[in-house]
Design an enzyme around this catalytic site. Structure first.
Site, short mmCIF file in Angstrom:
data_model
loop_
_atom_site.label_atom_id
_atom_site.label_comp_id
_atom_site.label_asym_id
_atom_site.label_seq_id
_atom_site.Cartn_x
_atom_site.Cartn_y
_atom_site.Cartn_z
N GLU A 175 0.81 -1.21 0.00
CA GLU A 175 0.00 0.00 0.00
C GLU A 175 0.85 1.27 0.00
O GLU A 175 0.60 2.18 -0.82
CB GLU A 175 -0.97 0.00 1.19
CG GLU A 175 -1.98 -1.13 1.14
CD GLU A 175 -1.56 -2.37 1.90
OE1 GLU A 175 -2.42 -3.07 2.44
OE2 GLU A 175 -0.32 -2.63 1.94
N ALA A 215 12.39 -34.64 -10.46
CA ALA A 215 12.85 -34.76 -11.84
C ALA A 215 13.06 -36.25 -12.11
O ALA A 215 13.95 -36.88 -11.52
CB ALA A 215 14.15 -33.98 -12.06
N TRP A 272 22.46 -34.83 -16.14
CA TRP A 272 21.15 -34.24 -15.89
C TRP A 272 20.09 -35.10 -16.54
O TRP A 272 20.23 -35.46 -17.71
CB TRP A 272 21.09 -32.83 -16.46
CG TRP A 272 22.09 -31.91 -15.85
CD1 TRP A 272 23.29 -31.56 -16.36
CD2 TRP A 272 21.95 -31.20 -14.61
NE1 TRP A 272 23.93 -30.69 -15.51
CE2 TRP A 272 23.12 -30.45 -14.42
CE3 TRP A 272 20.96 -31.16 -13.63
CZ2 TRP A 272 23.32 -29.65 -13.31
CZ3 TRP A 272 21.16 -30.35 -12.53
CH2 TRP A 272 22.32 -29.62 -12.38
N ARG A 314 12.48 -21.94 -7.70
CA ARG A 314 13.23 -21.65 -6.48
C ARG A 314 13.08 -20.19 -6.08
O ARG A 314 12.92 -19.86 -4.90
CB ARG A 314 14.72 -21.96 -6.68
CG ARG A 314 15.09 -23.42 -6.75
CD ARG A 314 16.59 -23.56 -6.96
NE ARG A 314 17.01 -24.95 -7.04
CZ ARG A 314 18.26 -25.34 -7.26
NH1 ARG A 314 19.21 -24.43 -7.44
NH2 ARG A 314 18.55 -26.63 -7.33
N THR A 372 20.87 -36.32 -0.36
CA THR A 372 21.06 -35.45 -1.54
C THR A 372 22.21 -34.48 -1.30
O THR A 372 23.03 -34.23 -2.20
CB THR A 372 19.76 -34.69 -1.83
OG1 THR A 372 18.73 -35.61 -2.15
CG2 THR A 372 19.95 -33.73 -3.00
N LEU A 431 22.09 -25.19 -4.41
CA LEU A 431 20.70 -24.86 -4.10
C LEU A 431 20.39 -23.37 -4.23
O LEU A 431 19.48 -22.86 -3.57
CB LEU A 431 20.32 -25.35 -2.68
CG LEU A 431 20.50 -26.85 -2.42
CD1 LEU A 431 20.10 -27.18 -0.99
CD2 LEU A 431 19.70 -27.68 -3.41
N ARG A 468 20.23 -19.31 -10.09
CA ARG A 468 21.30 -18.82 -10.97
C ARG A 468 20.72 -18.42 -12.33
O ARG A 468 19.77 -19.03 -12.82
CB ARG A 468 22.36 -19.91 -11.15
CG ARG A 468 23.02 -20.31 -9.84
CD ARG A 468 24.14 -21.32 -10.03
NE ARG A 468 23.66 -22.62 -10.50
CZ ARG A 468 23.12 -23.55 -9.71
NH1 ARG A 468 22.96 -23.32 -8.43
NH2 ARG A 468 22.73 -24.71 -10.21
N GLY A 518 15.90 -35.80 -1.38
CA GLY A 518 15.73 -36.96 -2.24
C GLY A 518 14.49 -37.80 -1.99
O GLY A 518 13.52 -37.36 -1.37
#
Length: 358
Positions: free
Chosen positions: A46, A148, A164, A178, A190, A198, A201, A290
């Site tokens: 506001e 993933a 990957w 993220r 993990t 983490l 980027r 994980g």
């Protein structure tokens, strides 16, 4: 109101422990001011919109995605700012669940002769502010779980190789996810195997999410990426109260925040972990695994949203499953989710799942 909600989303991941709110000022059919909660939670939406509008705020209608606050904190109440600016009408979806507000902001406005209208776009606003409301009502943050996976549901090969599975477009999308959360969370396995940073980027993030590791014994590498960067980007470790005191001290010296949590049997009590994060102000947490942590969250019904990134690769029975053991013997015991969205991202497919509506 749709614009106010979209402005509020710009603050997601940057405003905790405050909610990410948007505000639009309209006078004679023309937008004269826009604002959203700034990084760190202030200034609020506001005052930002009023600053842009200046004298044009007098007689305007303010569309705000949450009830204006009524209490004095590090800044004066937003309801008071709207009154002093001469706003004629305030439209908001619903009252703030924060016990310091809970309708008092609306009452202040009405006592000053300002018309207040509610009930507009409540469903959309509730979804955007779910994490803040969960923190206030249940003491925990909203949890988004991201997996993933290969087409056959694996997160890594038998040797642990996982970089990957998905392509660069999907990985960029994950960085954007993220950025819209207060924290990124992983399990100890993990953290040990992947040695992740983490961080967000390639997107110019103004504020990096907190890195959270769930590790009962704090059996984490003291020379790893998280340890080396703990003073630059926050690292929080949720651990058992029986963890080695020397490890607790070592991580504190590195700059990490240690959060002791209760045990359930031989494992951390996941609800205690969530309440520990909530008590430290987190409202939106993005979990990236994980498999054991993912299964624990799903089994405890703590996953508010599941994001699955599926890649066109097959790893076979020897690959590592995306979920750990959940102790399910009957289909009726399995968690069931509702498909909310699906879209292609580069060569991969993203699906978003939520709890079934009653």
């Amino acid at each position: 109101m749709a614009l106010a909600l979209s402005l509020g989303r710009r603050g997601q991941g940057n405003t905790w422990p405050n909610p990410a709110v948007g505000c639009v000022l309209v006078r004679e059919g023309r937008i004269v001011g826009r604002g959203w909660t700034q990084p760190g939670g202030r200034p609020h939406a506001e005052p930002m919109a009023l600053r842009q509008a200046g004298p044009l705020a007098r007689g305007a209608t303010a569309y705000v995605s949450l009830e204006p606050c009524s209490h004095y904190g590090q800044t004066p109440p937003c309801a008071k700012a709207l009154i002093e600016a001469g706003v004629a009408r305030v439209v908001a979806p619903f009252a703030d669940l924060d016990p310091r507000v809970e309708g008092r902001g609306f009452a202040m406005l009405r006592e000053a002769g300002i018309e207040v209208a509610t009930g507009l776009m409540t469903g959309e606003a509730a979804r955007d502010l779910e994490g803040f409301f969960l923190n206030r009502a249940q003491g925990r943050p909203r949890i988004t779980l991201k997996l993933a996976l290969s087409l056959d549901g694996k997160i890594a090969t038998a040797t642990g190789e996982s970089q990957w599975i998905t392509g660069p477009e999907a990985r960029r999308e994950v960085h954007a996810m993220r950025m819209r959360h207060d924290a990124v969370m992983v399990g100890a396995g993990t953290a040990r195997i992947d040695d992740p940073s983490l961080t967000v980027r390639g997107l110019g993030a103004k504020r990096q999410p907190v890195r959270v590791v769930v590790s009962r014994r704090i059996d984490l590498p003291l020379l790893g990426t998280l340890a080396r960067s703990a003073r630059e980007v926050p690292v929080w470790i949720c651990h058992g109260r029986d963890a080695d005191g020397k490890l607790v001290s070592a991580w504190k010296e590195l700059g990490a925040t240690l959060i002791p949590c209760a045990l359930q049997g031989r494992q951390l009590d996941i609800l205690s972990v969530m309440q520990g994060l909530g008590s430290h102000g987190l409202t939106r947490v993005f979990c990236e695994g994980g498999g054991a942590l993912a299964a624990t969250l799903l089994g405890a019904d703590l996953v508010d949203e599941l994001i699955v990134m599926s890649a066109g690769v097959l790893l076979g029975a020897e690959g590592r499953p995306g979920l750990g053991a959940m102790g399910i013997d009957k289909l009726s015991e399995a968690p069931r989710l509702t498909l909310a969205e699906e879209r292609r991202i580069g060569p991969d497919m993203m699906t978003r799942w939520t709890r079934p509506t009653a």
